[in-house]
Design an enzyme around this catalytic site. Structure first.
Site, PDB file in Angstrom:
ATOM      1  N   LEU A  43     -32.691  28.249 -18.005  1.00  0.00           N
ATOM      2  CA  LEU A  43     -32.131  28.537 -19.507  1.00  0.00           C
ATOM      3  C   LEU A  43     -31.420  29.874 -19.475  1.00  0.00           C
ATOM      4  O   LEU A  43     -30.480  30.189 -20.277  1.00  0.00           O
ATOM      5  CB  LEU A  43     -33.323  28.521 -20.461  1.00  0.00           C
ATOM      6  CG  LEU A  43     -33.712  27.022 -20.722  1.00  0.00           C
ATOM      7  CD1 LEU A  43     -34.949  26.943 -21.550  1.00  0.00           C
ATOM      8  CD2 LEU A  43     -32.168  26.332 -21.258  1.00  0.00           C
ATOM      9  N   ARG A 330     -53.216  32.049 -24.991  1.00  0.00           N
ATOM     10  CA  ARG A 330     -53.712  31.443 -23.648  1.00  0.00           C
ATOM     11  C   ARG A 330     -54.705  32.186 -22.850  1.00  0.00           C
ATOM     12  O   ARG A 330     -55.439  31.452 -22.319  1.00  0.00           O
ATOM     13  CB  ARG A 330     -52.392  31.290 -22.841  1.00  0.00           C
ATOM     14  CG  ARG A 330     -51.468  30.185 -23.388  1.00  0.00           C
ATOM     15  CD  ARG A 330     -50.106  30.201 -22.692  1.00  0.00           C
ATOM     16  NE  ARG A 330     -49.401  29.167 -23.656  1.00  0.00           N
ATOM     17  CZ  ARG A 330     -48.161  28.705 -23.196  1.00  0.00           C
ATOM     18  NH1 ARG A 330     -47.297  29.432 -22.146  1.00  0.00           N
ATOM     19  NH2 ARG A 330     -47.330  27.856 -23.797  1.00  0.00           N
ATOM     20  N   GLU A 425     -37.401  34.762 -16.954  1.00  0.00           N
ATOM     21  CA  GLU A 425     -38.789  35.048 -16.622  1.00  0.00           C
ATOM     22  C   GLU A 425     -38.532  35.935 -15.184  1.00  0.00           C
ATOM     23  O   GLU A 425     -39.824  36.586 -14.927  1.00  0.00           O
ATOM     24  CB  GLU A 425     -39.178  33.601 -15.759  1.00  0.00           C
ATOM     25  CG  GLU A 425     -41.095  33.834 -15.636  1.00  0.00           C
ATOM     26  CD  GLU A 425     -41.358  32.368 -15.510  1.00  0.00           C
ATOM     27  OE1 GLU A 425     -41.070  31.101 -15.620  1.00  0.00           O
ATOM     28  OE2 GLU A 425     -42.769  32.536 -14.908  1.00  0.00           O
ATOM     29  N   ARG A 435     -47.908  36.169 -22.347  1.00  0.00           N
ATOM     30  CA  ARG A 435     -47.019  35.823 -23.091  1.00  0.00           C
ATOM     31  C   ARG A 435     -47.466  34.834 -24.129  1.00  0.00           C
ATOM     32  O   ARG A 435     -48.274  33.858 -23.716  1.00  0.00           O
ATOM     33  CB  ARG A 435     -46.008  34.825 -22.319  1.00  0.00           C
ATOM     34  CG  ARG A 435     -44.837  34.221 -22.957  1.00  0.00           C
ATOM     35  CD  ARG A 435     -43.705  33.634 -22.181  1.00  0.00           C
ATOM     36  NE  ARG A 435     -44.302  32.486 -21.139  1.00  0.00           N
ATOM     37  CZ  ARG A 435     -44.589  31.340 -21.655  1.00  0.00           C
ATOM     38  NH1 ARG A 435     -44.162  31.047 -22.921  1.00  0.00           N
ATOM     39  NH2 ARG A 435     -45.018  30.188 -20.977  1.00  0.00           N
TER      40      ARG A 435
HETATM   41  C1  LIG Z   1     -44.555  22.820 -17.045  1.00  0.00           C
HETATM   42  C2  LIG Z   1     -44.203  23.976 -17.793  1.00  0.00           C
HETATM   43  C3  LIG Z   1     -43.969  23.838 -19.211  1.00  0.00           C
HETATM   44  C4  LIG Z   1     -43.311  24.926 -19.803  1.00  0.00           C
HETATM   45  N1  LIG Z   1     -43.243  24.928 -21.208  1.00  0.00           N
HETATM   46  C5  LIG Z   1     -42.743  25.809 -22.260  1.00  0.00           C
HETATM   47  C6  LIG Z   1     -42.534  25.966 -23.329  1.00  0.00           C
HETATM   48  O1  LIG Z   1     -42.698  24.846 -24.025  1.00  0.00           O
HETATM   49  N2  LIG Z   1     -42.087  26.558 -23.988  1.00  0.00           N
HETATM   50  C7  LIG Z   1     -41.673  27.796 -23.544  1.00  0.00           C
HETATM   51  O2  LIG Z   1     -41.046  28.713 -24.210  1.00  0.00           O
HETATM   52  N3  LIG Z   1     -41.666  28.204 -22.180  1.00  0.00           N
HETATM   53  C8  LIG Z   1     -42.279  27.256 -21.408  1.00  0.00           C
HETATM   54  N4  LIG Z   1     -42.587  27.236 -20.058  1.00  0.00           N
HETATM   55  C9  LIG Z   1     -42.022  28.455 -19.364  1.00  0.00           C
HETATM   56  C10 LIG Z   1     -40.468  28.463 -19.055  1.00  0.00           C
HETATM   57  O3  LIG Z   1     -40.269  27.149 -18.675  1.00  0.00           O
HETATM   58  C11 LIG Z   1     -39.959  29.168 -17.982  1.00  0.00           C
HETATM   59  O4  LIG Z   1     -40.528  30.448 -18.277  1.00  0.00           O
HETATM   60  C12 LIG Z   1     -38.340  29.341 -18.295  1.00  0.00           C
HETATM   61  O5  LIG Z   1     -37.887  27.927 -18.080  1.00  0.00           O
HETATM   62  C13 LIG Z   1     -37.838  30.308 -17.185  1.00  0.00           C
HETATM   63  O6  LIG Z   1     -36.452  30.135 -17.323  1.00  0.00           O
HETATM   64  P1  LIG Z   1     -35.479  30.816 -16.355  1.00  0.00           P
HETATM   65  O7  LIG Z   1     -34.160  30.635 -16.455  1.00  0.00           O
HETATM   66  O8  LIG Z   1     -35.885  32.175 -16.368  1.00  0.00           O
HETATM   67  O9  LIG Z   1     -35.850  30.455 -14.755  1.00  0.00           O
HETATM   68  P2  LIG Z   1     -35.832  29.112 -14.194  1.00  0.00           P
HETATM   69  O10 LIG Z   1     -35.846  27.875 -15.140  1.00  0.00           O
HETATM   70  O11 LIG Z   1     -37.167  28.982 -13.194  1.00  0.00           O
HETATM   71  O12 LIG Z   1     -34.608  28.981 -13.179  1.00  0.00           O
HETATM   72  C14 LIG Z   1     -34.488  29.452 -12.003  1.00  0.00           C
HETATM   73  C15 LIG Z   1     -33.460  29.249 -11.453  1.00  0.00           C
HETATM   74  O13 LIG Z   1     -32.936  30.241 -10.334  1.00  0.00           O
HETATM   75  C16 LIG Z   1     -32.449  29.516  -8.967  1.00  0.00           C
HETATM   76  N5  LIG Z   1     -33.076  30.221  -7.908  1.00  0.00           N
HETATM   77  C17 LIG Z   1     -34.591  30.726  -7.753  1.00  0.00           C
HETATM   78  N6  LIG Z   1     -34.307  31.424  -6.838  1.00  0.00           N
HETATM   79  C18 LIG Z   1     -33.158  31.387  -5.961  1.00  0.00           C
HETATM   80  C19 LIG Z   1     -32.490  31.974  -4.658  1.00  0.00           C
HETATM   81  N7  LIG Z   1     -33.132  32.615  -3.981  1.00  0.00           N
HETATM   82  N8  LIG Z   1     -31.162  31.795  -4.690  1.00  0.00           N
HETATM   83  C20 LIG Z   1     -30.490  30.933  -5.660  1.00  0.00           C
HETATM   84  N9  LIG Z   1     -31.083  30.322  -6.772  1.00  0.00           N
HETATM   85  C21 LIG Z   1     -32.154  30.731  -7.016  1.00  0.00           C
HETATM   86  C22 LIG Z   1     -33.262  28.271  -9.495  1.00  0.00           C
HETATM   87  O14 LIG Z   1     -32.526  27.143  -8.388  1.00  0.00           O
HETATM   88  C23 LIG Z   1     -33.072  27.807 -10.872  1.00  0.00           C
HETATM   89  O15 LIG Z   1     -31.705  27.473 -11.220  1.00  0.00           O
HETATM   90  C24 LIG Z   1     -43.214  26.195 -19.272  1.00  0.00           C
HETATM   91  C25 LIG Z   1     -43.319  26.397 -18.074  1.00  0.00           C
HETATM   92  C26 LIG Z   1     -43.885  25.386 -17.200  1.00  0.00           C
HETATM   93  C27 LIG Z   1     -44.110  25.468 -15.607  1.00  0.00           C
END
Ligand SMILES: Cc1cc2nc3c(=O)[nH]c(=O)nc-3n(C[C@H](O)[C@H](O)[C@H](O)COP(=O)(O)OP(=O)(O)OC[C@H]3O[C@@H](n4cnc5c(N)ncnc54)[C@H](O)[C@@H]3O)c2cc1C
Length: 637
Positions: A43, A330, A425, A435
């Site tokens: 996201l 939590r 994150e 959080r």
């Molecule tokens: C089961 C579950 C349910 C959840 N439910 C909720 C909820 O209901 N509400 C809420 O607010 N939060 C929720 N969370 C937390 C939330 O989903 C995450 O904190 C959030 O989606 C993280 O988004 P992000 O874009 O920061 O990273 P991510 O969605 O983790 O994306 C990381 C991206 O980085 C890429 N990447 C990583 N390392 C590399 C690398 N070395 N090279 C190239 N690409 C890389 C991956 O391929 C991916 O595309 C939940 C978490 C879990 C585990």
């Protein structure tokens, strides 16, 4: 070195508007001359890449998965917060701000959190415009439910698939820009290192996960949106590919790592079943809207739940925290579950579980209403546990879920390295030591849709576009180092698998740097991790070759980084001689076993500087100044 968070002056409510006005702009005709790398398509990354391209910048987008829409964010179930006050139940920007600062145990920056609350409403409008199918009331207005740490209903949701629906929205925005030629998409690429030259982040080195080729990519700024590092514990609710490599490699190139010890342990997960399990499953916090948490009053009571009469049950959260009941935050719910199990009241085969019971809600609202709200979660539970939660209470236990720590960033979301921005994150920004539920999606999308698109312009306005390309010597040096490391991993030819090392590291982290920590345990863990790291580089076996699709090799690189990073987490935990939120040091607790902060000595962000593999990391402190809220002992009673 003092860390400058660049928090704008003036009243809290005006800071962001003023800052947006004062930031330098890049004029529309010049934007197309700049190239920006965005790593990660969750996201945070998906929204950032789409928004930057929409503004006119050229974007290169990278992810590990075969398609951007399979990022870990897709797993998010429960919802996303916004202070729209659609329920007319007293919500406001100020209340969301206050709940978040308090929920984070007063260890977050006021200005960042206030901005997050301010833009929360825009996120919902943006997503609705993209067609995200949020749940609606009968009359068509958007529905809300409650999440932990709040006494208002401000969580927008799409059944139990909120992350998936939001990600499809961001993905459509991204796809539009890919088709328009403004975003070049690089799926199946893993960032192995950051290229810093002339004091600025200028690009990345990645491995093509299909061909094994090491590639160099240059840009005018690099944006990391690479998610959290919960998988350092081996067992977590995170996607299997979630890792710390991108952030940790940037750390080794000079970016400070902030508050690495703040880990969120989620109270409602399916308990661990066996030694060879590789994944844990979350049961969304939304279930605590209707589910009641209880254990038998008598320790060691092994009767099945329906044979335990009401008078012999302890609804311990409702009893201890009458105001918030089952919807305490939590960290509080998790510690209480552990406490109940520690005194022998745990249930199920392992006695490491508590009940989450829907019988009263089904009696009150009917099975159909409960099925509409949580049907897919109930189905998921039944598939995994082979028990029907409509008939028998769910069994749940805390599990590693989210990491509040991350790369240090200022108010502009730029790290201490010029040109390196960190979103979602992967940064440490807004959640303090704990959080609140449904706030991660809010933060990731706030960062990507509404913060970075402004702040990155302020930086780029002072940068000459295309100044450094992949012909700069630094790219060759770093690409060679990345290749050498891969060769080293492949050449060890030991006897133990990567997963075997990872599992052992996870147990050390869980036992000594998990839900509860103490000084002796943390010191022991540091020694154990160092030993394990030594063994890894002597005895790991990584089959296959470098020039091919090789998932063992991918995992080996990530675990090698976890083996260094785990030590930093323990050092950070050991430094913080207090308890706050997700960092619970048993030596600092109130008489009622709540976290006991030390505001006089630890009201700061701990930002760690890497000073070489053989040297201790250097601690920098960013003092947290509270001008608008009063620091109090957190109470949910
Ligand atoms: C089961 C579950 C349910 C959840 N439910 C909720 C909820 O209901 N509400 C809420 O607010 N939060 C929720 N969370 C937390 C939330 O989903 C995450 O904190 C959030 O989606 C993280 O988004 P992000 O874009 O920061 O990273 P991510 O969605 O983790 O994306 C990381 C991206 O980085 C890429 N990447 C990583 N390392 C590399 C690398 N070395 N090279 C190239 N690409 C890389 C991956 O391929 C991916 O595309 C939940 C978490 C879990 C585990």
């Amino acid at each position: 070195m003092s860390l400058d968070a660049k928090i704008p002056g003036g009243p809290l409510a005006d800071k962001w508007d003023r800052h947006k006005f004062e930031l330098k702009l890049v004029n529309p005709a010049n934007k197309r001359k700049y190239n920006i790398i965005v790593v990660g398509t969750g996201l945070a990354g998906g929204s950032a890449a789409a928004s930057l391209a929409e503004l006119g910048y050229d974007v290169q987008s990278f992810c590990i998965q075969d398609t951007p829409r399979r990022a870990h964010s897709i797993a998010a179930q429960g919802g996303i917060n916004a202070s729209k006050n659609y329920q007319n139940d007293g919500d406001s920007t100020w209340r969301l701000f206050y709940d978040t600062v308090k929920g984070g145990d007063f260890r977050a920056r006021e200005a960042n959190v206030y901005r997050l609350a301010q833009v929360s409403g825009n996120i919902i409008d943006q997503c609705v415009a993209q067609g995200v199918p949020f749940a609606r009331e009968y009359g068509g207005t958007l529905a809300n439910r409650s999440f932990g740490g709040a006494q208002v209903s401000r969580t927008f949701y799409a059944r139990g698939q909120t992350g998936q629906q939001l990600l499809l929205g961001a993905y459509s925005a991204l796809s539009r820009q890919i088709a328009a030629g403004k975003v070049t998409m690089y799926p199946r690429r893993e960032m192995l290192d950051l290229v810093v030259t002339g004091g600025k982040a200028r690009g990345i080195v990645v491995r093509n996960l299909i061909t094994g080729q090491i590639e160099k990519h240059a840009a005018d700024a690099v944006v990391l949106c690479t998610g959290g590092y919960g998988n350092v514990f081996f067992l977590s609710t995170n996607a299997m590919a979630s890792n710390v490599t991108a952030a940790f490699r940037a750390h080794k190139r000079g970016a400070f790592f902030a508050n690495p010890c703040y880990t969120q342990i989620h109270p409602t997960c399916i308990p661990v079943h066996g030694t060879y399990q590789s994944k844990l499953t979350l049961m969304s916090e939304s279930l605590r809207n209707d589910g009641r948490v209880w254990v038998p009053k008598e320790a060691g009571d092994t009767r099945p739940p329906h044979q335990i009469p009401e008078s012999e049950r302890s609804y311990y959260l409702e009893e201890k925290y009458p105001s918030f009941g089952n919807l305490v935050p939590r960290d509080v719910a998790s510690r209480n579950a552990k406490e109940q199990c520690d005194v022998g009241r745990g249930v199920g085969e392992t006695a490491l579980a508590v009940y989450l019971d829907f019988a009263d809600a089904i009696k009150r609202d009917g099975r159909d209403v409960i099925a509409k709200k949580y049907g897919n979660l109930f189905e998921m539970y039944e598939k995994i546990v082979a028990d029907d939660p409509y008939e028998t209470p769910m069994m749940i236990y805390p599990a590693v879920h989210y990491t509040m720590g991350g790369l240090w960033v200022d108010y502009n979301l730029m790290s201490n390295l010029d040109g390196l921005f960190v979103l979602g994150e992967a940064n440490f920004s807004d959640h303090g030591a704990n959080r609140l539920g449904a706030s991660a999606l809010m933060q990731g999308l706030a960062d990507g849709y509404f913060v970075l698109p402004y702040t990155i312009g302020g930086y780029l306005a002072g940068v000459t576009p295309g100044e450094v390309g992949t012909n700069d010597a630094a790219f060759d040096t770093i690409a060679t180092e990345a290749g050498d490391r891969i060769e080293k991993l492949l050449s060890i030819g030991g006897k133990r698998t990567v997963d075997d090392f990872h599992r052992q590291l996870g147990l050390i982290m869980w036992d000594y740097c998990g839900m509860a920590r103490n000084n002796a345990g943390l010191e022991k863990a540091i020694g154990l991790i160092q030993e394990l790291r030594g063994e890894f580089w002597q005895d790991v076996t990584v089959p296959g070759s470098a020039g091919d699709f090789n998932q063992s090799l991918e995992r080996a690189g990530r675990v090698a980084d976890f083996l260094e990073f785990g030590e930093l987490m323990c050092k950070d935990a050991l430094n913080r001689q207090e308890s706050c939120g997700g960092h619970f040091n048993e030596e600092y607790q109130t008489e009622e076993n709540e976290a006991l902060r030390d505001d006089e000595n630890f009201c700061y962000v701990a930002a760690w500087e890497h000073t070489g593999d053989e040297n201790a990391p250097n601690l920098h402190k960013e003092p947290l100044v509270f001008e608008n809220v009063k620091l109090t002992q957190r109470s949910y009673k």
